[in-house]
Design a protein around this motif. Structure first.
Motif, mmCIF file in Angstrom:
data_model
loop_
_atom_site.group_PDB
_atom_site.id
_atom_site.type_symbol
_atom_site.label_atom_id
_atom_site.label_comp_id
_atom_site.label_asym_id
_atom_site.label_seq_id
_atom_site.Cartn_x
_atom_site.Cartn_y
_atom_site.Cartn_z
ATOM 1 N N SER A 110 0.820 -1.214 0.000
ATOM 2 C CA SER A 110 0.000 0.000 0.000
ATOM 3 C C SER A 110 0.851 1.261 0.000
ATOM 4 O O SER A 110 0.314 2.362 -0.119
ATOM 5 N N THR A 154 -7.394 -4.094 -1.219
ATOM 6 C CA THR A 154 -7.248 -4.695 0.110
ATOM 7 C C THR A 154 -8.469 -4.403 0.974
ATOM 8 O O THR A 154 -8.973 -5.288 1.681
ATOM 9 N N CYS A 204 -4.666 -0.159 -2.014
ATOM 10 C CA CYS A 204 -5.489 0.169 -0.842
ATOM 11 C C CYS A 204 -6.955 -0.181 -1.090
ATOM 12 O O CYS A 204 -7.628 -0.760 -0.229
ATOM 13 N N TYR A 224 -7.323 2.066 5.373
ATOM 14 C CA TYR A 224 -7.050 1.926 3.938
ATOM 15 C C TYR A 224 -7.782 2.995 3.124
ATOM 16 O O TYR A 224 -7.274 3.456 2.097
ATOM 17 N N HIS A 232 -2.427 4.971 7.884
ATOM 18 C CA HIS A 232 -1.706 3.702 8.014
ATOM 19 C C HIS A 232 -1.496 3.340 9.479
ATOM 20 O O HIS A 232 -1.493 2.156 9.841
ATOM 21 N N CYS A 291 -5.646 6.128 3.439
ATOM 22 C CA CYS A 291 -4.398 5.972 2.672
ATOM 23 C C CYS A 291 -4.651 6.072 1.168
ATOM 24 O O CYS A 291 -3.903 6.753 0.444
ATOM 25 N N GLY A 292 -5.693 5.393 0.690
ATOM 26 C CA GLY A 292 -6.006 5.448 -0.739
ATOM 27 C C GLY A 292 -6.356 6.852 -1.190
ATOM 28 O O GLY A 292 -5.893 7.318 -2.246
ATOM 29 N N PRO A 323 -3.829 -0.260 8.819
ATOM 30 C CA PRO A 323 -2.967 -1.186 8.074
ATOM 31 C C PRO A 323 -1.661 -1.546 8.772
ATOM 32 O O PRO A 323 -1.151 -2.649 8.575
ATOM 33 N N TYR A 379 -1.643 10.310 5.095
ATOM 34 C CA TYR A 379 -1.347 8.907 4.805
ATOM 35 C C TYR A 379 -0.781 8.220 6.048
ATOM 36 O O TYR A 379 -1.171 7.091 6.381
#
Length: 511
Positions: free
Chosen positions: A296, A457, A454, A354, A392, A357-358, A396, A388
């Motif tokens: 990711s 997942t 991301c 996620y 995370h 983050c994406g 994640p 980000y």
């Protein structure tokens, strides 16, 4: 009855975590930070200080300096030896935890940390950069063993209502190691031409502390009961970990239930695990969680951060302090995740993490592409990096350490963690090896790849992985049974306790 956090459990967690996965975080960050530091203020030529040591040593031997390609190759070897060692460590962890137990494996593992600390500490006096490269392999093995053993140990120590919080301690201490490495690597502390041997040798201190403290704390009660068949020792360990006012017999019976359930399966080797249908989706889930964690883009974002900070006008010699600030945010948000994981559950933290983050990767791509036209967007890039890191840090990074322990039973846990560790270190190595080339080839568009990872997942987690909060290990396996197309045999009522015998060892090899 819910168990309360007891002093013995807290101290065991601190000793086990600080002396093991701390090595992972510290040694990821410590080798990268000093060579980025600038020159000034009378601290000597600390810019690319370790590379300079390599070059000066080569000159003393051959009377000429290395060419740039040779120096780059040696430096790449130094960096990449760590994940290679991590992969080797993850492959032997199954053998070690079965033979010496969880606590015993952590104690033996300190040999790698202390040996590598000594070698790195004397490398400058010995004028041998080869000692640093060798030490990176050894400390990588240490990190690989620790990163698989610690979550197994903490997951089996913790009561059901605290299992999530204890599980996230793996990542909390990884990030603590990263942060301390960033602090010690400041130019004014040890990130200079005279201080770097001490900076590298510090990794031996947590290992010594663990060697002196962990022997006084109990082994995993589940390992003691299910693997060794020692009920009385397991009961005593539970009383120390839960407190004397806690009725441990209910938890003892839950462990016996798990042992009876897994007797039908037998203890699985790594090869058998891939063909064992009742654990098919658990294995896939572990692979997806660990691959998603690395693919990711967390390491890529950290790699690109300095460029983003510089483009926003941050002085290159001051970017180390911005990096330190991001490390503080990382640690704080990981601790927040540890506090709320038992309230909100695992799924919501993973999905929201996620998602953040994406989204950050998508916006960062736009900011990097347009900042030459709209200079103000460079500040948006910094915000995206911090966003980000926040995303995370809440999902994640810490939560997979919890889930990977919970979704497999004792008989398959060591084999599953061998696969888990191998995937983690392989994907770590792949990102480190390929991202610089990808970044050169497609630039800012590389973050679209991480946004896609991301998304995929998160979609897998939403569809496949059930909420594990507040469930026993057996109940979680029941939840996966339908997806695996299997049914667990009905548990027979046990009215009287029977003499316990340890689970039968596998007839297959550990692989």
């Amino acid at each position: 009855m819910e168990a309360r956090l007891q002093p013995t459990l807290v101290l065991t967690t601190l000793s086990a975590s600080f002396g093991s996965v701390f090595q992972y975080g510290y040694n990821i960050a410590v080798i990268n930070t000093p060579h980025k530091v600038g020159t000034s203020n009378g601290w000597g030529p600390v810019f690319q200080v370790l590379k300079s040591f390599y070059n000066d040593t080569y000159f003393e031997r051959h009377g000429t300096y290395m060419d740039e390609n040779t120096l780059l190759l040696l430096w790449s070897c130094t960096v990449s030896m760590f994940p290679l060692g991590g992969l080797l460590g993850s492959l032997v962890v199954g053998l070690m935890v079965n033979k010496w137990g969880r606590k015993g494996t952590l104690l033996i593992n300190n040999v790698f940390a202390i040996t590598s600390a000594i070698l790195m500490g004397v490398s400058k006096v010995a004028r041998a950069f080869e000692l640093i490269i060798l030490s990176r392999v050894l400390v990588g093995i240490c990190a690989g063993i620790a990163y698989s053993t610690l979550p197994m140990y903490l997951g089996e120590l913790g009561p059901q209502n605290l299992r999530g919080t204890l599980g996230t301690m793996t990542e909390v201490f990884v990030i603590t190691g990263v942060l301390l490495a960033q602090i010690f690597s400041l130019q004014a502390i040890l990130g200079n031409a005279t201080g770097w041997p001490i900076l590298l040798a510090v990794t031996g201190i947590p290992a010594l502390i663990q060697l002196l403290s962990l022997p006084f704390f109990p082994e995993s009660p589940r390992y003691t009961l299910i693997e060794k068949g020692d009920e009385e020792t397991a009961r005593q360990a539970l009383r120390r970990l839960r407190g004397h006012n806690y009725n441990v017999e209910a938890e003892m019976e839950e462990m016996r239930t798990e042992e009876r359930t897994e007797r039908a399966e037998g203890r699985l080797s790594v090869l058998n695990l891939f063909t064992f249908r009742p654990l098919r989706w658990q294995l896939i889930s572990i692979i997806v969680l660990m691959a998603g964690q690395q693919l990711s883009g967390i390491n890529a974002v950290n790699y690109y951060a300095d460029i983003i900070y510089t483009s926003a006008g941050v002085d290159p010699t001051q970017s180390q302090y911005v990096t330190l600030g991001s490390g503080v945010i990382n640690l704080v948000m990981t601790i927040v995740s540890a506090v709320i994981v038992e309230r909100l559950g695992r799924r919501i933290l993973l999905l929201s993490g996620y998602g953040i983050c994406g989204s950050a990767c998508l916006v960062l791509t736009v900011a990097l592409l347009l900042q030459s036209t709209v200079p103000e967007l460079s500040y948006l890039g910094i915000i995206c990096v911090f966003a980000y890191i926040v995303g995370h840090s809440i999902g994640p990074s810490p939560v997979p350490s919890v889930v990977r322990t919970e979704i497999v039973l004792q008989s398959s846990r060591t084999a599953a963690f061998t696969v888990d560790g191998a995937v983690h270190w392989l994907t770590n190595f792949i990102v480190g090896l390929t991202f610089p080339s990808i970044q050169v080839a497609i630039g800012a568009y590389s973050f679209l790849i991480f946004a896609g990872v991301c998304l995929l997942t998160a979609a897998y987690i939403y569809v496949v992985i059930p909420e594990t909060k507040g469930r026993t290990f057996v109940e979680i396996n029941y939840a996966f049974a339908k997806r695996n197309g299997m049914e667990f045999p009905e548990e027979k009522e046990v009215t009287t306790a029977k003499p316990h015998t340890p689970s039968l060892p596998t007839k297959a090899t550990s692989f």
